[in-house]
Structure formats: structure tokens, C-alpha cells
Design a protein around this motif. Structure first.
Motif, PDB file in Angstrom:
ATOM      1  N   PHE A 179       0.854  -1.194   0.000  1.00  0.00           N
ATOM      2  CA  PHE A 179       0.000   0.000   0.000  1.00  0.00           C
ATOM      3  C   PHE A 179       0.883   1.234   0.000  1.00  0.00           C
ATOM      4  O   PHE A 179       2.055   1.153   0.390  1.00  0.00           O
ATOM      5  N   PRO A 180       0.320   2.382  -0.440  1.00  0.00           N
ATOM      6  CA  PRO A 180       1.121   3.613  -0.375  1.00  0.00           C
ATOM      7  C   PRO A 180       1.444   3.949   1.081  1.00  0.00           C
ATOM      8  O   PRO A 180       0.583   3.815   1.950  1.00  0.00           O
ATOM      9  N   ALA A 181       2.681   4.351   1.311  1.00  0.00           N
ATOM     10  CA  ALA A 181       3.094   4.668   2.683  1.00  0.00           C
ATOM     11  C   ALA A 181       2.236   5.791   3.255  1.00  0.00           C
ATOM     12  O   ALA A 181       1.904   6.743   2.557  1.00  0.00           O
ATOM     13  N   VAL A 182       1.865   5.669   4.536  1.00  0.00           N
ATOM     14  CA  VAL A 182       1.028   6.692   5.175  1.00  0.00           C
ATOM     15  C   VAL A 182       1.910   7.892   5.527  1.00  0.00           C
ATOM     16  O   VAL A 182       2.806   7.806   6.366  1.00  0.00           O
ATOM     17  N   ARG A 183       1.657   9.007   4.821  1.00  0.00           N
ATOM     18  CA  ARG A 183       2.485  10.201   5.047  1.00  0.00           C
ATOM     19  C   ARG A 183       1.650  11.431   5.372  1.00  0.00           C
ATOM     20  O   ARG A 183       2.153  12.413   5.855  1.00  0.00           O
ATOM     21  N   ASN A 184       0.358  11.382   5.026  1.00  0.00           N
ATOM     22  CA  ASN A 184      -0.500  12.551   5.270  1.00  0.00           C
ATOM     23  C   ASN A 184      -1.931  12.071   5.522  1.00  0.00           C
ATOM     24  O   ASN A 184      -2.179  10.854   5.582  1.00  0.00           O
ATOM     25  N   VAL A 185      -2.847  13.020   5.635  1.00  0.00           N
ATOM     26  CA  VAL A 185      -4.238  12.666   5.961  1.00  0.00           C
ATOM     27  C   VAL A 185      -4.839  11.784   4.860  1.00  0.00           C
ATOM     28  O   VAL A 185      -5.528  10.808   5.139  1.00  0.00           O
ATOM     29  N   GLU A 186      -4.528  12.126   3.602  1.00  0.00           N
ATOM     30  CA  GLU A 186      -5.120  11.383   2.481  1.00  0.00           C
ATOM     31  C   GLU A 186      -4.708   9.912   2.512  1.00  0.00           C
ATOM     32  O   GLU A 186      -5.545   9.016   2.389  1.00  0.00           O
ATOM     33  N   THR A 187      -3.419   9.655   2.687  1.00  0.00           N
ATOM     34  CA  THR A 187      -2.968   8.263   2.701  1.00  0.00           C
ATOM     35  C   THR A 187      -3.461   7.542   3.963  1.00  0.00           C
ATOM     36  O   THR A 187      -3.676   6.334   3.942  1.00  0.00           O
ATOM     37  N   ALA A 188      -3.649   8.299   5.055  1.00  0.00           N
ATOM     38  CA  ALA A 188      -4.205   7.689   6.267  1.00  0.00           C
ATOM     39  C   ALA A 188      -5.656   7.263   6.026  1.00  0.00           C
ATOM     40  O   ALA A 188      -6.062   6.158   6.427  1.00  0.00           O
ATOM     41  N   ILE A 189      -6.428   8.120   5.310  1.00  0.00           N
ATOM     42  CA  ILE A 189      -7.820   7.754   4.987  1.00  0.00           C
ATOM     43  C   ILE A 189      -7.834   6.520   4.079  1.00  0.00           C
ATOM     44  O   ILE A 189      -8.630   5.604   4.259  1.00  0.00           O
ATOM     45  N   GLN A 190      -6.912   6.513   3.104  1.00  0.00           N
ATOM     46  CA  GLN A 190      -6.825   5.348   2.202  1.00  0.00           C
ATOM     47  C   GLN A 190      -6.610   4.067   3.014  1.00  0.00           C
ATOM     48  O   GLN A 190      -7.256   3.049   2.795  1.00  0.00           O
ATOM     49  N   MET A 191      -5.705   4.142   3.958  1.00  0.00           N
ATOM     50  CA  MET A 191      -5.378   2.963   4.770  1.00  0.00           C
ATOM     51  C   MET A 191      -6.586   2.501   5.580  1.00  0.00           C
ATOM     52  O   MET A 191      -6.850   1.294   5.680  1.00  0.00           O
ATOM     53  N   VAL A 192      -7.323   3.465   6.133  1.00  0.00           N
ATOM     54  CA  VAL A 192      -8.535   3.126   6.910  1.00  0.00           C
ATOM     55  C   VAL A 192      -9.554   2.434   5.996  1.00  0.00           C
ATOM     56  O   VAL A 192     -10.172   1.428   6.369  1.00  0.00           O
ATOM     57  N   VAL A 193      -9.704   2.972   4.764  1.00  0.00           N
ATOM     58  CA  VAL A 193     -10.650   2.370   3.807  1.00  0.00           C
ATOM     59  C   VAL A 193     -10.228   0.935   3.475  1.00  0.00           C
ATOM     60  O   VAL A 193     -11.051   0.013   3.482  1.00  0.00           O
ATOM     61  N   PHE A 194      -8.940   0.724   3.197  1.00  0.00           N
ATOM     62  CA  PHE A 194      -8.453  -0.625   2.855  1.00  0.00           C
ATOM     63  C   PHE A 194      -8.754  -1.613   3.977  1.00  0.00           C
ATOM     64  O   PHE A 194      -9.250  -2.720   3.732  1.00  0.00           O
ATOM     65  N   ILE A 195      -8.436  -1.205   5.203  1.00  0.00           N
ATOM     66  CA  ILE A 195      -8.620  -2.125   6.337  1.00  0.00           C
ATOM     67  C   ILE A 195     -10.109  -2.390   6.569  1.00  0.00           C
ATOM     68  O   ILE A 195     -10.519  -3.539   6.777  1.00  0.00           O
ATOM     69  N   ALA A 196     -10.925  -1.322   6.481  1.00  0.00           N
ATOM     70  CA  ALA A 196     -12.368  -1.495   6.706  1.00  0.00           C
ATOM     71  C   ALA A 196     -12.971  -2.431   5.652  1.00  0.00           C
ATOM     72  O   ALA A 196     -13.758  -3.322   5.982  1.00  0.00           O
ATOM     73  N   LEU A 197     -12.572  -2.238   4.391  1.00  0.00           N
ATOM     74  CA  LEU A 197     -13.105  -3.101   3.333  1.00  0.00           C
ATOM     75  C   LEU A 197     -12.645  -4.542   3.520  1.00  0.00           C
ATOM     76  O   LEU A 197     -13.414  -5.484   3.319  1.00  0.00           O
ATOM     77  N   PHE A 198     -11.391  -4.708   3.911  1.00  0.00           N
ATOM     78  CA  PHE A 198     -10.874  -6.068   4.098  1.00  0.00           C
ATOM     79  C   PHE A 198     -11.610  -6.764   5.240  1.00  0.00           C
ATOM     80  O   PHE A 198     -12.098  -7.889   5.082  1.00  0.00           O
TER      81      PHE A 198
END
Lengths: 394, 213
Positions: A236-255
Motif C-alpha cells: 500500500f502507499p506509505a502513510v504520510r499525510n491525511v489522504e494516505t491515512a484515509i486510504q489505509m482506513v478504507v483498505f482495512i475497513a473493506l478487508f
């Protein structure tokens, strides 16, 4: 008492041992492919992994021949594929980068391994702007053999043979949820799925259209960037800012939601059946594929067992009445194995329905299992090799 | 020439709005032509309003286009939020009136039910895409701001519109697609997903502008 003993009695074998071995022999020879240098690096652990996979794949094929059942044995392979793929993949990432996240430098240099899920998104930008909207290289490089051309070529070859059966025999993501769906004995939310099945199975099509349109509009693979549940267990893209943090939350929630919780509750492959846009795209190839599953109306008693057993809701009352499965059928064989009247049958297009269903099944399985051994087998061998590496043997 | 050359980008940028809107319309070339005409007319109106605005700003601050008109600006954020709302109301067909009708008749709102064709839908979506800032649009905006007369700026944007509009005609082919309840349902689902996308994108831009200037 008599009924109890008859219930406990083993069903008669579908085929004799000798004949089953004969039918398995070509597959056993084919699986020796796993020993060839293109699949293996010259290391003892790799050969152990390859030998284990050969035994595993050949054994499962033998059981398919011996019992006449497809779904049960395919599921064992598919679940193993689903769980061993992340093992090998994550281990390789950690060994190479020290992290599962993709560094920007690697994206810029076009070294990201290509994932077949992106295929529908890259078509429009490639056609109109001659641009591939994925940070990977078109031809294989020393650091990234999983190039765009290789992966698309492999996917296309497999798809021509399998059609939508790709989702049951080749996709290395679906096995995880199939594993969770196999755990409980009781299915919950059954009424909800029966009531809204028709709408639920349209969601992947909507996500497919959305992903294709938005990817073309913003020149980014939107599914990869925002919607892929399997980012949580791959890279996954490395978490560096709010946007990538939201992406990570979405990935985990969907999984967690679609791959773990809902399959466990419903005993369905919810991500594959009600979310995956690549699955919807793959359904189109069912139109040109030679193999399908049909319902023999002369034998069907409308008990609904096939409909209940289908992991992706690819059968409806109307489709059963018409003697067909829906376009999203992934040919896993669950309905054929569940049908007590032998009304659900494998079918070769252009031949009469139920004329020679076992011949159609054999033809389908030889092609599909051979490719599953080649494609999934190398993934399994890599996972086994990784697990052997964790053992305190040396 | 600028419009013709940058047409594929305009097509890709406006496609997400046009495709679901066209797919929820009844089958037939005539109805689709009418909807596309209304959409393009409203889009032209949006272009001309934008041309006036950039020319006025350009004449007040020569040789500089203020940040308010460039990418990730307040305008872009607001337009995307409005687009999200318009997609939900028109393409997805969710309106208070439908809920009231459903409540009084005691029926559930059917997802695959064909929507009432509304001119205001094509007009709203067309106007909002007309003032939505995309890269070719910004290029045209810079050029219009540098022109000496307002009429020249309007003419420039009209020609730019004519060049890009040609690329929209392939959307008429959607009129030939058979309208099954499944297709209408998928189109509405797409509209909802796109509304979420535009809404998220627009709100992100507005928050970014508010906190980071």
C-alpha cells in the motif's frame, strides 16, 4: 436405526482407483513443470516447496476424479492459494524493502509489480492518451519481473481458457474469503441476501463503471488508490499525510468487512460477488468461454439447493427456470455438487444439455487445473518455501 | 483548435457525469439527442459565464490569473460539492417528492424504476461541468484573460466550446443500449458512487483551502 446407518454410510465412489489414477496421470506429469528452472531458483527449500505443491495439486485432482466432486477439492486449493499468496508476497517485500508500503521512489521509477485488478482501469487512458496509468514498467526489468505486458498476457491466456472461472481457480485474493466462508456451520443473513440478491450482484458492475470512468478522468488507478480490500494484506502507499491515512482506513475497513466478517456471517464470497469490479469485467468473458453450468429442467425439482449453495448468488429462481446460471457464474461447481437430482450439470456450449456432463467437466478441469497448477502452483510453492524458512530447522 | 485538441481530456473529465445521466434516460436516439443538446447548451452558458469572469479579473489584474481561478481552488471545491448534489438528485433520482409518493402509496422506492425525465437535470449538470475547472479549461481561461475585449474572450470560449463539443457526440450511442432495469439500477449506483467521489474531493479541497489558504 436403519436410516442412521444409511446416513453414516459412505457414498459409493464415483470412479475406481485405477481409472482415477489413469485420468490423473497427465496432470501429474504436467505438474512436474514446477521443477523447471523458470519456476524455481536452485535452492533445496524451493525444491521441497515445489514437491509439496506437486503432491498437493495431483492429490486434489485425483480426489476430483475419484469422488466426482469438484467444489470441495477446488476449495482446498483455492483457500491455500489465498492464504499462502500474502505469506510469500509480504515476506518478499519485507526482505527487499523492510516494509509493506510502496516507497515513492519505487513508484516514480516504475518498479511497482502490476496487479491484474487494474486491467479494466488502464484500457481507456491507454486507448485515448497512449498512457498507462500504473506506476509499473511495460516490459520486465531485473528488479520487477511482474511487468504490465507479462501480467496482462498471462491473464488473457488464462481467461480465454477459463472465462469467469478465473475467479475460482486463479485469483489469489478470493481464497481468503472463501476460507472464512467455510468456517461457520450456519449461514446468517440468508433472508437479506435472498431478498436483495438481484441488487447486490449489480454492485460490482457499478463499481466497474465508476472505476473506469474516474480512472480515465483523473489518470490514476482509482481502485488501487482507494478501494482495494487486499491492499491490507499486500502492499500500500506509505502513510504520510491525511489522504494516505484515509486510504489505509478504507483498505482495512473493506478487508475486515468484505473479506472476513461478511463471508463468515453469510457463507458467501461477499467481496467477489458483491464488490469486485474485476470480477464483473471477467464475467464478460463467460460469453465467449466454451464451458458453462446448466440446469437440466427434466430432472430439476426446484428445491433451490443450487441457489442456496452458490457462493456468489449466480443463480436466481428465473435463471433456474430457464435452465441457466447468471453471467457472474464462476464455475466453482458448488451447485453441481449440491444437487441431489443431478440436474445441475457441466456443459460444453454447442452440445445438448446433460448429454455428456462428465465429459464436459473433464475437458474443463484438464484445462483449468493445468493452468491453476502453473499459475497458482508457483504462488503456493513460494508460500511453502517462505514458511519452511520460518521453521527452526537449520 | 484548442478545443478539438484537448477534446479527449474534456471527454474524460465530463464522462463520469454524462454517462450515468444518459443511462438513466429512456432508450432512444431522440430523447438522448435532446438531453445532450440541453446539457451542451448549459455547458456553453457555464463557459461564457466563466469567460466573462476571467476576462474581468484579467483586465483588473493584468498578466496574472489569481489563484482563485486555478486548480484546487474554492471554486473547484464548491463546484464539485454541487455536482455531487446534482448527481444524487437527478441521476440517482433521489428526491423528496419520490419519497412522499412512496410513503403515500405505501410502496418502496424501486431502484430500477425508470426516472422522470427532467430538463433541469441536464441543465444543472451541464452548467456545473461548464464551470468545473479541468486542465484544458484553465489553459483557455488564461488565454481569455489576456484578450483585449470581452467580446473576444466570449468568442474565444465559444470556439473552444465548439471544438470540445464534437467529442461529446459519441455519447449519443448510449441511446441504442437496451434499457433493462439492471442497466438503470447500475447507472443509478454509479451516480451515487460518483456523488460520493465528487463530494469527498470537493470537501477535501474546501478544507485544504480553509486551513492552508
Amino acid at each position: 436405526m436403519a436410516s442412521r446407518s444409511s446416513a453414516l454410510a459412505r457414498p459409493p465412489a464415483f470412479r475406481g482407483v485405477g481409472r482415477s489414477i489413469l485420468l490423473t496421470l497427465p496432470m501429474a506429469l504436467w505438474s512436474l513443470l514446477m521443477f523447471t528452472p523458470s519456476f524455481q531458483h536452485a535452492s533445496g527449500d524451493h525444491y521441497i516447496g515445489a514437491a509439496a505443491v506437486i503432491l498437493f495439486m495431483t492429490g486434489l485432482f485425483f480426489l476430483m476424479m475419484r469422488t466426482g466432486e469438484t467444489y470441495r477439492w477446488r476449495r482446498i486449493f483455492f483457500v491455500a492459494l489465498g492464504f499462502l499468496f500474502p505469506v510469500g508476497f509480504i515476506a518478499a517485500l519485507v526482505a527487499e524493502r523492510g516494509t509493506m508500503s510502496i516507497p515513492i521512489s519505487r513508484m516514480v521509477s516504475g518498479d511497482t509489480p502490476f496487479c491484474f485488478m487494474v486491467t479494466p482501469s488502464i484500457i481507456l487512458p491507454a486507448a485515448f492518451a497512449r498512457t498507462v496509468i500504473f506506476p509499473g514498467s511495460i516490459l520486465p526489468t531485473a528488479s520487477n519481473p511482474h511487468s504490465i505486458a507479462i501480467m496482462i498476457g498471462l491473464w488473457f491466456a488464462l481467461t480465454l481458457v477459463m472465462g469467469k472461472a478465473w475467479c475460482s481457480y486463479a485469483c489469489f485474493f478470493g481464497g481468503i474469503e472463501e476460507g472464512f466462508a467455510a468456517l461457520p456451520k450456519r449461514r446468517r443473513l440468508h433472508r437479506f441476501i435472498t431478498r436483495f440478491g438481484a441488487q447486490l450482484r449489480l454492485i460490482p458492475w457499478a463499481i466497474l463503471v465508476f472505476v473506469v470512468l474516474v480512472s480515465a478522468a483523473i489518470f490514476e488507478p482509482v481502485y488501487c488508490m482507494w478501494l482495494c480490500p487486499f491492499k491490507a494484506v499486500t502492499e500500500f502507499p506509505a502513510v504520510r499525510n491525511v489522504e494516505t491515512a484515509i486510504q489505509m482506513v478504507v483498505f482495512i475497513a473493506l478487508f475486515v468487512g468484505l473479506v472476513v466478517v461478511l463471508p463468515y456471517l453469510t457463507k458467501k464470497r461477499t467481496q467477489c460477488g458483491f464488490f469486485c469490479p474485476f470480477g464483473a469485467f471477467q464475467s464478460l468473458f463467460n460469453k465467449i468461454n466454451l464451458f458453462e453450468i446448466r440446469i437440466n429442467r427434466e430432472k430439476c425439482v426446484d428445491c433451490g439447493l443450487c441457489q442456496t449453495s452458490c457462493p456468489t448468488v449466480a443463480l436466481s429462481k428465473d435463471s433456474i427456470r430457464e435452465g441457466k446460471t447468471l453471467l457472474n457464474c464462476m464455475k466453482c461447481g458448488a451447485c453441481v455438487d449440491a444437487c441431489k437430482k443431478d440436474a445441475a450439470v457441466w456443459h460444453l456450449k454447442g452440445t445438448p444439455v446433460a448429454a455428456k456432463p462428465e465429459r464436459a467437466r473433464l475437458l474443463f478441469l484438464y484445462g483449468t487445473w493445468a493452468l491453476a497448477t502453473m499459475f497458482g502452483g508457483s504462488v503456493l510453492a513460494n508460500g511453502v518455501h517462505t514458511l519452511i524458512g520460518f521453521l527452526p530447522l537449520k | 483548435m484548442l478545443g478539438l485538441a484537448t477534446g479527449p481530456v474534456c471527454l474524460a473529465t465530463c464522462g463520469p457525469v454524462v454517462v450515468p445521466w444518459m443511462l438513466v434516460q429512456p432508450q432512444g436516439l431522440r430523447g438522448h439527442s435532446r438531453q445532450l443538446f440541453l446539457f451542451l447548451a448549459a455547458r456553453l452558458a457555464g463557459y461564457l459565464v466563466f469567460a466573462c469572469a476571467v476576462w474581468l479579473v484579467g483586465s483588473a489584474i493584468p498578466h496574472a490569473l489569481p489563484q482563485a481561478w486555478t486548480g484546487r481552488s474554492w471554486l473547484m471545491g464548491a463546484v464539485q460539492v454541487l455536482l455531487a448534489g446534482a448527481l444524487v438528485v437527478y441521476a440517482a433520482g433521489w428526491s423528496h417528492r419520490r419519497c412522499v409518493v412512496a410513503k403515500t402509496t405505501g410502496n418502496l422506492v424501486q431502484i430500477g424504476e425508470a426516472p422522470v425525465v427532467k430538463r433541469s437535470g441536464a441543465l444543472a449538470l451541464g452548467f456545473l461541468t461548464g464551470i468545473n475547472l479541468c486542465p484544458p479549461f484553465l489553459v483557455a481561461g488564461v488565454r481569455a484573460a489576456q484578450l483585449a475585449h470581452l467580446s473576444a474572450a466570449l468568442w474565444f470560449f465559444f470556439c473552444f466550446f465548439a471544438g470540445t463539443a464534437v467529442w461529446f457526440f459519441p455519447f449519443l450511442s448510449l441511446g441504442f443500449l437496451k434499457r433493462t432495469p439492471a442497466i438503470v439500477t447500475v447507472a443509478r449506483m454509479v451516480a451515487v458512487l460518483l456523488a460520493c467521489w465528487y463530494g469527498f474531493s470537493g470537501i477535501s479541497i474546501l478544507i485544504e483551502r480553509t486551513f492552508h489558504g
